[in-house]
Write a protein that holds these residues in place. Structure first.
Motif, PDB file in Angstrom:
ATOM      1  N   MET A 152       0.846  -1.194   0.000  1.00  7.33           N
ATOM      2  CA  MET A 152       0.000   0.000   0.000  1.00  7.33           C
ATOM      3  C   MET A 152       0.879   1.240   0.000  1.00  7.33           C
ATOM      4  O   MET A 152       1.380   1.649   1.048  1.00  7.33           O
ATOM      5  CB  MET A 152      -0.919   0.001   1.232  1.00  7.33           C
ATOM      6  CG  MET A 152      -1.893  -1.160   1.273  1.00  7.33           C
ATOM      7  SD  MET A 152      -2.709  -1.350   2.869  1.00  7.33           S
ATOM      8  CE  MET A 152      -1.359  -1.950   3.890  1.00  7.33           C
ATOM      9  N   ASP A 157      -3.024   3.082   3.033  1.00  6.16           N
ATOM     10  CA  ASP A 157      -3.336   2.149   4.123  1.00  6.16           C
ATOM     11  C   ASP A 157      -4.400   2.695   5.066  1.00  6.16           C
ATOM     12  O   ASP A 157      -4.707   2.091   6.086  1.00  6.16           O
ATOM     13  CB  ASP A 157      -2.079   1.735   4.897  1.00  6.16           C
ATOM     14  CG  ASP A 157      -1.408   2.901   5.614  1.00  6.16           C
ATOM     15  OD1 ASP A 157      -1.889   4.037   5.472  1.00  6.16           O
ATOM     16  OD2 ASP A 157      -0.403   2.664   6.304  1.00  6.16           O
ATOM     17  N   ASN A 203       3.881  -3.737   5.415  1.00  7.38           N
ATOM     18  CA  ASN A 203       3.546  -2.997   4.203  1.00  7.38           C
ATOM     19  C   ASN A 203       4.836  -2.845   3.398  1.00  7.38           C
ATOM     20  O   ASN A 203       5.675  -1.996   3.697  1.00  7.38           O
ATOM     21  CB  ASN A 203       2.952  -1.629   4.532  1.00  7.38           C
ATOM     22  CG  ASN A 203       2.555  -0.856   3.278  1.00  7.38           C
ATOM     23  OD1 ASN A 203       2.658  -1.358   2.163  1.00  7.38           O
ATOM     24  ND2 ASN A 203       2.107   0.376   3.461  1.00  7.38           N
TER      25      ASN A 203
END
Length: 396
Positions: A152, A157, A203
């Motif tokens: 992301m 996010d 992430n």
């Protein structure tokens, strides 16, 4: 003065707390959406504006309002909690937000893939600015990671954080009725553990390797909003006025503005840089941010002028975008990415040009809100006044 005392009394005894719409929620949420857009747009004045409101920013206010709204939407009026039926609507909502997030990111990646394949320079520059460059090092793996919420870039996010928070609503509401002390203590422990232990989700799109908005930390302010919303839904004063508490909250809000500006922009060095960073961490929603956001909402909720403005017609366009927060937020997210790309291009935008872009972005979000409100009103009208059977037959 008699009217003001009557309103204070009304809050204390809970009369009139449950109504068709609590416009103060919509007003605060609408203002937060516009401030989030400006803060994420990377204008030359974005950071200064974002830190001129104290330790907290619009994100905390928005999540707090989201918690209140979730309670108003999903807590049963009679208070009888049947967990399977209680879980159905929030989980469907979380699923929709997840689908929108995936569609947005896959669509964005697809658009950039076409642009890069055609060797368009603007897409190469924009890809670097938005942090998408690394996607093409392992496109299939990163595409799978998008679906797993592990890839992301930028501000993408935020929606996944809401997916997790909304999915937790049934459990939060159930525990709030059955074991409220356990719920609050558990939430505090998770918040503390995530902050001090740096517990977060992966992430791979960000250099830090984890989510910018850690759901394990942000669940606390969302839960606080949820508890406030349950009080509002059950006819109790949501944030009852207390003179000493109001003065303390207002003083904190006022003093937080110069303190944050002085420390954040290094006009004055904090006694402990590490402690200050921990207490104002956005990823972990540090204690100063948390307290500041609650204080701001408490003060705004207990100022009669705010209630009157929210219920009046002048600020209704802002209340409207607060009512349609998710589509307006997505619009603002895409617009802020567009503004960020514009600010990162070789030709620097002048201040008047930035203000013009900002104004256009704000107006577009207001237009989206008005369109959605008009469509909602038309749908409601058609449902309340269905076409007569004869008319339906005549049109066949």
């Amino acid at each position: 003065m008699p009217e003001k005392r009557a309103w204070r009394k009304q809050q204390e005894i809970g009369i009139g707390m449950v109504k068709a719409r609590e416009n103060r929620i919509d007003l605060i949420r609408g203002l937060s959406l516009l401030l989030i857009f400006v803060g994420h747009s990377s204008f030359s004045f974005s950071e200064g504006l974002q830190h001129s409101r104290g330790f907290a920013d619009a994100s905390e206010l928005f999540v707090l309002m989201a918690g209140i709204s979730a309670a108003l939407a999903y807590y049963p009026r009679g208070g009888a909690l049947d967990f399977p039926s209680l879980a159905a609507k929030p989980l469907r909502r979380a699923g929709k937000i997840y689908a929108v997030h995936v569609a947005l990111l896959v669509g964005l990646v697809g658009l950039f893939s076409v642009g890069l394949a055609k060797d368009l320079p603007i897409f190469a520059q924009a890809s670097a600015i938005l942090g998408l460059t690394g996607f093409w090092s392992d496109p299939l793996g990163n595409l799978a990671s998008i679906f797993l919420l592990r890839y992301m870039p930028g501000n993408f996010d935020i929606l996944p954080m809401y997916v997790i928070l909304i999915a937790c609503v049934p459990l939060f509401l159930y525990l709030n009725d059955r074991a409220p002390k356990l719920l609050i203590c558990g939430s505090l422990l998770v918040w503390l553990g995530a902050g001090f232990g740096h517990v977060n989700f992966v992430n791979t799109a960000l250099p830090e390797g984890h989510w910018y908005f850690d759901p394990l930390s942000w669940q606390l302010i969302f839960l606080i909003g949820l508890v406030i919303g349950v009080r509002l839904k059950t006819g109790r004063p949501a944030l009852p006025y207390n003179r000493a508490l109001f003065i303390a909250a207002a003083a904190f809000c006022v003093l937080a503005v110069p303190a944050n500006i002085l420390f954040h922009f290094h006009f004055i060095e904090p006694p402990s840089e590490w402690l200050y960073r921990a207490m104002t961490s956005k990823t972990n929603d540090g204690i100063l941010r948390l307290v500041n956001a609650i204080a701001i909402v408490y003060v705004l909720w207990n100022i009669e002028a705010v209630r009157r403005l929210a219920d009046g017609s002048f600020l209704q366009p802002i209340c409207v975008i607060g009512r349609h927060s998710m589509p307006v937020f997505i619009t603002g997210l895409l617009l802020s990415d567009l503004m960020t790309v514009s600010m990162g291009l070789p030709r620097s935008l002048t201040l008047p040009e930035q203000i013009l872009l900002m104004t256009a972005g704000v107006l577009l979000q207001l237009v989206v809100g008005q369109y959605l409100e008009a469509r909602k009103n038309c749908t409601s009208l058609s449902r309340s006044h269905p076409a007569p059977a004869e008319a339906k037959g005549a049109t066949r």
